[in-house]
Write a protein that holds these residues in place. Structure first.
Motif, PDB file in Angstrom:
ATOM      1  N   PRO A 129     -13.691 -30.762 -30.218  1.00 51.30           N
ATOM      2  CA  PRO A 129     -14.030 -29.387 -29.825  1.00 51.30           C
ATOM      3  C   PRO A 129     -12.962 -28.754 -28.926  1.00 51.30           C
ATOM      4  O   PRO A 129     -12.287 -29.452 -28.162  1.00 51.30           O
ATOM      5  CB  PRO A 129     -15.339 -29.543 -29.050  1.00 51.30           C
ATOM      6  N   ARG A 131     -12.262 -26.831 -25.671  1.00 53.97           N
ATOM      7  CA  ARG A 131     -13.049 -26.811 -24.422  1.00 53.97           C
ATOM      8  C   ARG A 131     -12.648 -25.660 -23.511  1.00 53.97           C
ATOM      9  O   ARG A 131     -11.461 -25.453 -23.239  1.00 53.97           O
ATOM     10  CB  ARG A 131     -12.878 -28.144 -23.682  1.00 53.97           C
ATOM     11  N   TRP A 160     -14.235 -24.343 -36.109  1.00 56.44           N
ATOM     12  CA  TRP A 160     -14.037 -25.182 -34.930  1.00 56.44           C
ATOM     13  C   TRP A 160     -15.273 -25.218 -34.057  1.00 56.44           C
ATOM     14  O   TRP A 160     -15.989 -24.215 -33.942  1.00 56.44           O
ATOM     15  CB  TRP A 160     -12.859 -24.648 -34.084  1.00 56.44           C
ATOM     16  N   ASP A 161     -15.470 -26.367 -33.419  1.00 54.65           N
ATOM     17  CA  ASP A 161     -16.510 -26.456 -32.402  1.00 54.65           C
ATOM     18  C   ASP A 161     -15.928 -26.008 -31.061  1.00 54.65           C
ATOM     19  O   ASP A 161     -14.775 -26.334 -30.753  1.00 54.65           O
ATOM     20  CB  ASP A 161     -16.985 -27.904 -32.249  1.00 54.65           C
ATOM     21  N   VAL A 162     -16.723 -25.296 -30.296  1.00 51.95           N
ATOM     22  CA  VAL A 162     -16.277 -24.863 -28.969  1.00 51.95           C
ATOM     23  C   VAL A 162     -17.323 -25.275 -27.937  1.00 51.95           C
ATOM     24  O   VAL A 162     -18.530 -25.075 -28.142  1.00 51.95           O
ATOM     25  CB  VAL A 162     -16.065 -23.329 -28.915  1.00 51.95           C
ATOM     26  N   GLU A 163     -16.814 -25.848 -26.846  1.00 46.47           N
ATOM     27  CA  GLU A 163     -17.692 -26.286 -25.768  1.00 46.47           C
ATOM     28  C   GLU A 163     -17.414 -25.391 -24.557  1.00 46.47           C
ATOM     29  O   GLU A 163     -16.255 -25.272 -24.151  1.00 46.47           O
ATOM     30  CB  GLU A 163     -17.299 -27.733 -25.443  1.00 46.47           C
TER      31      GLU A 163
END
Lengths: 302, 208
Positions: A129, A131, A160-163
């Motif tokens: 992810p 960040r 995309w994964d985003v944290e």
């Protein structure tokens, strides 16, 4: 870190109801004030200059009364020697000023989606992810604004994964952020369709929807405490807006060094529009993008 | 893909497993680790170790990575003891301008530790060191700053040292500096810059 509220830009009058010193009958002498501000600076990095005397006295008087300490001396002993540090935290909450609104300094969010994220994904070699760290979280407007911006204005969110992690020294404001309840004033710059999509109407105003509330992790962090910040690492972007301006030189330098190690090489840090890294650190590279100037931890240094 | 959802009871930011013990001996060993990130963390955490200034000063002189040097300087500033300050003074004699500037910057934050040695620096045989000492005074929060500057313009034989001091007196000077400024003008009557700067300072004296 060292939050220093030498001159908060806006005062939370009307947010906190505090008694006048005269009403409580508690007086804080000049020597008390000096003693307190040195201690408070050492513990939190927050510094008050003499022009904030009235602000500090009011809040001290409120806590002296609330804790039944009777006098400054009694209260100061409680602050210094209380083992669990509960009172110091309560006072810190009261001394920090929290005022912001959705989409404040929006050009930086635009820079995030138009310039920073494309650069970050272009050089990414893993699928982990992305960040983002928001410090200070305040009552949540900024991290939630970023979440909304990513969903609405960044096509990459589908790939995309985003944290998003948002931190603050003030536990009370963090609870408020998790709850996500806002006044009309706070959401006034949001486009109407966003308001409809991401908020629920409540009697007291607007509440951010559950989905978004779960998309931001809120944590308590004192930037001055190495133990608090040590585990904050591998961030691609840090937003630290309108906080360092309240720090003194040493605290600002310490904070920028902390951020340096919290960022991945090549990671970006966005400061408030009136802030600059140049006075506190030469470690960062200045990057001029079409919508904002941001600072970058150099790529070549591992 | 999308925004990662958090679980209210689990924080994703957790303390990582330690590769090395973070006791003082372990941290000292990490101060010379090949990885600058490890060195930075060691320099930061050594702040909690007793009698650590000498080792930090020694590393400061050898450290090539500016990001590590900055953290060492911040830690030394926090310690602010005589050994730290002596280490910073050594940096003033460095040939490397970046190291000198870093030391000046750090010493400006240490009024209590610098005050006892500042007269020694202002009397150093090397005029460059004396100029750096005046540079330190520029941002040093200490009630004696004006007095030290007055002593410089009264006694220092070097025109550039006096020039630096008189510039600063224009900012911080009070009526107490008046006589010394006039004497300085007379002493360097053939130096147009000193005459100009002294006049400027005289015009700006705080209680003039």
């Amino acid at each position: 870190m060292s939050p220093t509220f030498a001159s908060p830009p806006t005062w939370p009058w009307g947010v906190y109801v505090t008694p006048e010193p005269a009403e409580t009958g508690i007086t804080i002498s000049e020597a008390d004030f000096q003693k307190f501000r040195e201690f408070f600076y050492r513990k939190t990095g927050i510094q008050f200059d003499s022009s904030k005397r009235y602000f500090v006295d009011k809040r001290l008087a409120e806590r002296i009364e609330a804790t039944g300490s009777g006098s400054f001396r009694g209260y100061f002993m409680l602050l210094r020697f209380q083992v669990n540090g509960e009172e110091l935290q309560a006072l810190t909450n009261l001394m920090t000023v929290n005022e912001t609104y959705f989409f404040r300094e929006e050009y930086q969010f635009q820079c995030l989606v138009d310039s920073l994220l494309p650069e970050i994904v272009a050089r990414k070699i893993d699928r982990r992810p992305i960040r983002i760290w928001v410090m200070p979280s305040s009552s949540g407007e900024e991290p939630y604004s970023i979440a909304i911006y990513l969903l609405e204005r960044w096509a990459g969110i589908h790939r995309w994964d985003v944290e998003i992690i948002a931190s603050d020294i003030d536990t009370r404001i963090l609870a408020q952020a998790r709850q996500g309840l806002y006044s009309h004033r706070s959401v006034q710059y949001l486009p109407a369709d966003y308001l409809q999509r991401y908020f629920k109407r409540r009697a007291e105003g607007y509440q951010i929807c559950d989905d978004l509330r779960q998309s931001v992790e809120f944590t308590r962090v004192n930037l001055s405490e190495r133990a608090d910040t040590r585990s904050y690492r591998d961030f691609d972007v840090i937003f630290c807006r309108n906080l360092l301006i309240y720090f003194d030189d040493v605290s600002r330098k310490t904070a920028t060094e902390t951020f340096y190690d919290a960022l991945k090489p090549g990671g970006f840090i966005c400061l408030g529009h009136s802030e600059s890294m140049s006075r506190s650190s030469s470690l960062y590279k200045v990057r001029k993008f079409p919508s904002a100037i941001v600072y970058q931890r150099p790529l070549e240094v591992s | 893909m999308g925004l990662i959802k958090t679980q209210p009871t689990v924080e994703s930011v957790t303390e990582e497993v330690r590769k090395h013990p973070r006791d003082c001996a372990g941290l000292l060993a990490q101060l010379i680790d090949p990885n600058p990130t490890v060195r930075r963390w060691a320099a930061r955490d050594l702040a909690d170790c007793p009698d650590i200034s000498a080792a930090l000063v020694e590393r400061l002189h050898q450290e090539a990575d500016i990001s590590v040097r900055e953290v060492i300087l911040t830690t030394l500033t926090g310690l602010g003891d005589a050994t730290s300050v002596a280490g910073l003074v050594e940096c003033l004699r460095s040939e490397d301008a970046a190291r000198r500037n870093e030391a000046i910057e750090a010493m400006r934050q240490l009024p209590d530790a610098v005050a006892p040695i500042i007269r020694g620096l202002l009397a150093d045989p090397d005029p460059d060191v004396r100029i750096f000492a005046v540079n330190i005074l520029e941002s040093l929060c200490h009630p004696e700053v004006e007095r030290w500057l007055i002593e410089v313009i009264d006694r220092d034989p070097h025109v550039n040292v006096c020039g630096a001091a008189v510039d600063l007196l224009g900012e911080v000077g009070s009526g107490a500096a008046r006589e010394s400024l006039l004497r300085l003008k007379a002493r360097f009557a053939n130096e147009p810059y000193i005459r100009f700067a002294a006049d400027l300072a005289l015009g700006r004296l705080r209680d003039a």
